[in-house]
Motif scaffolding. Sequence first.
Motif, PDB file in Angstrom:
ATOM      1  N   ILE A  85       0.834  -1.203   0.000  1.00 54.24           N
ATOM      2  CA  ILE A  85       0.000   0.000   0.000  1.00 54.24           C
ATOM      3  C   ILE A  85       0.870   1.254   0.000  1.00 54.24           C
ATOM      4  N   ARG A  86       1.888   1.271   0.830  1.00 49.74           N
ATOM      5  CA  ARG A  86       2.782   2.426   0.866  1.00 49.74           C
ATOM      6  C   ARG A  86       3.464   2.645  -0.485  1.00 49.74           C
ATOM      7  N   THR A  87       3.851   1.559  -1.139  1.00 44.10           N
ATOM      8  CA  THR A  87       4.508   1.648  -2.445  1.00 44.10           C
ATOM      9  C   THR A  87       3.570   2.249  -3.489  1.00 44.10           C
ATOM     10  N   LEU A  88       2.314   1.803  -3.520  1.00 47.57           N
ATOM     11  CA  LEU A  88       1.350   2.332  -4.487  1.00 47.57           C
ATOM     12  C   LEU A  88       1.037   3.800  -4.203  1.00 47.57           C
ATOM     13  N   GLN A  89       0.945   4.161  -2.942  1.00 49.21           N
ATOM     14  CA  GLN A  89       0.668   5.560  -2.595  1.00 49.21           C
ATOM     15  C   GLN A  89       1.807   6.471  -3.034  1.00 49.21           C
ATOM     16  N   PRO A 279       9.315 -10.877  -0.283  1.00 50.23           N
ATOM     17  CA  PRO A 279       8.604  -9.996   0.650  1.00 50.23           C
ATOM     18  C   PRO A 279       9.548  -8.972   1.264  1.00 50.23           C
ATOM     19  N   PRO A 280       9.013  -7.817   1.634  1.00 48.85           N
ATOM     20  CA  PRO A 280       9.867  -6.760   2.192  1.00 48.85           C
ATOM     21  C   PRO A 280      10.246  -7.065   3.638  1.00 48.85           C
ATOM     22  N   CYS A 281      11.513  -7.064   3.884  1.00 52.29           N
ATOM     23  CA  CYS A 281      12.008  -7.252   5.247  1.00 52.29           C
ATOM     24  C   CYS A 281      12.698  -5.951   5.649  1.00 52.29           C
ATOM     25  N   HIS A 477      14.097  -3.125  -2.548  1.00 51.67           N
ATOM     26  CA  HIS A 477      14.048  -4.160  -3.596  1.00 51.67           C
ATOM     27  C   HIS A 477      12.616  -4.646  -3.808  1.00 51.67           C
ATOM     28  N   PHE A 478      11.851  -4.765  -2.708  1.00 49.95           N
ATOM     29  CA  PHE A 478      10.443  -5.157  -2.825  1.00 49.95           C
ATOM     30  C   PHE A 478       9.667  -4.132  -3.635  1.00 49.95           C
ATOM     31  N   GLU A 479       9.852  -2.845  -3.331  1.00 52.82           N
ATOM     32  CA  GLU A 479       9.120  -1.793  -4.034  1.00 52.82           C
ATOM     33  C   GLU A 479       9.392  -1.850  -5.534  1.00 52.82           C
ATOM     34  N   GLU A 480      10.635  -2.059  -5.917  1.00 50.12           N
ATOM     35  CA  GLU A 480      10.986  -2.100  -7.336  1.00 50.12           C
ATOM     36  C   GLU A 480      10.339  -3.287  -8.038  1.00 50.12           C
TER      37      GLU A 480
END
Length: 491
Positions: A85-89, A279-281, A477-480
Amino acid sequence: MVAGGLCLCGLIRLLCSLLIPALFLSGILCVCLAVLLWGIRLWIQQRKKQLTSGGKDGKRPLLVAFFHPYCNAGGGGERVLWCAIRTLQKKYRNVTCVVYTGDRDATGEEIVEGAFRRFNIKLTHPVKFVFLEKRYLVEASLYPHFTLLGQSLGSVFLGWEALLKCVPDIYIDSMGYAFTLPLFKYLGGCRVGCYVHYPTISTDMLSVVRNQDTRFNNAAFITSNPLFSKFKLVYYYFFAFMYGLVGSCGDVIMVNSSWTLNHILSLWRAGTCTSVVYPPCDVQTFLDIPLEEEKSTTEYSIVSISQFRPEKDHPLQIRAFAKLLKEKRLGQQPSLKLILIGGCRNQQDEERVNNLKRLCEELGVSNHVRFRINIPFEELKRHLAEATIGLHTMWNEHFGIGVVECMAAGTVILAHNSGGPKLDIVVPYEGHTTGFLAENVDNYAETMAYILSLSPEKRLEIRENARRSVHRFSDQHFEETFLLSVEPLFK
């Protein structure tokens, strides 16, 4: 003979005379069903127009909905949700994120605050919460038998409630309810995607039933009865077929590890739209913990991070720890304590914790075991900073965020020799050891003793190797990879 032949011919003519009306009737029923479904789709689209309104600039925002009935839990799946959600925002301005949740005991503000407190994730814009009343339909306790099928069908009814309350433009199942995908795609008219943490059924599960192995999801009374085992195997194959059909409806399919990828490809057969998104760690937060050579101490701590669910196999941790203490492998070494850190989602999880405490009493290790439930993020960091060993025991863990966090924090990890830890995480980095793997009580007890017998310098070398290896699991890396994967949904 002649009379018998005439009788057979008459029977064939009778069947043929019935076949054409039956086919005609089946065709009419199929057409009626198609018309009914199309009518429902049109009604839902009309309802969508009535429920949505334009934004400040007059344009209607793009609704991106995440199906996550337990969004207020504290596990790795929830960290993926809030990071997504944070990445899309951050990427899309004209997007409103919606979360379908059954956590009616908390307000939206409390849920967001909980995400920040547990995961150190702060959202840049508000989130719309759609509270669902029928979450009990996906509770495993409601289905003592045929649990997989019951929960999956229950998720369809829960998804229907969600669809009636809010019709999104883009639908993402972030918790593993694949049976909702065709519902939102064909009736809701949405572009659909999913993030698969763990396949509802896997080829490994089929092997367990086929080989009549006793596990938490394959009771002893079934493994001991060949007839029950064969019936369950047929049931599993049927469910795997249905799971493959609904899963293949996804326009975008993201999986969290190589292990999950292999199983999803074999079941869903949708390789062109399937990709691995680790997954984001929050590795950077843990990397900030100073990594120094251990000084003399009077106590070593062994820390486990995982939700209190049956598949996490906390009893194995306690039994291995009890064996370690009982055999006094450490000689005159300092005393030991085991700290079990995790989230409780419901009453069943709380009862599971009580059972674990009773197991500690039976094994005589209660004074050496501590339970820390739903603790704040800063307390989690403190426990990891003080720990010598990070412990993980889930068989075929899909990924293992807790494993990565333990490695980033500087513990020597001891994980189960299967799934994501084996294939993706606890692997050599530039030819150097990053941790250890085990499979049963004896393996775990022996390996814990071995780790504690190493010199502080050797343990420091392993900890440094592990830290260098975890950068590929960072939030960045997760966001990308997440944005790259979901891009087709926004075109």
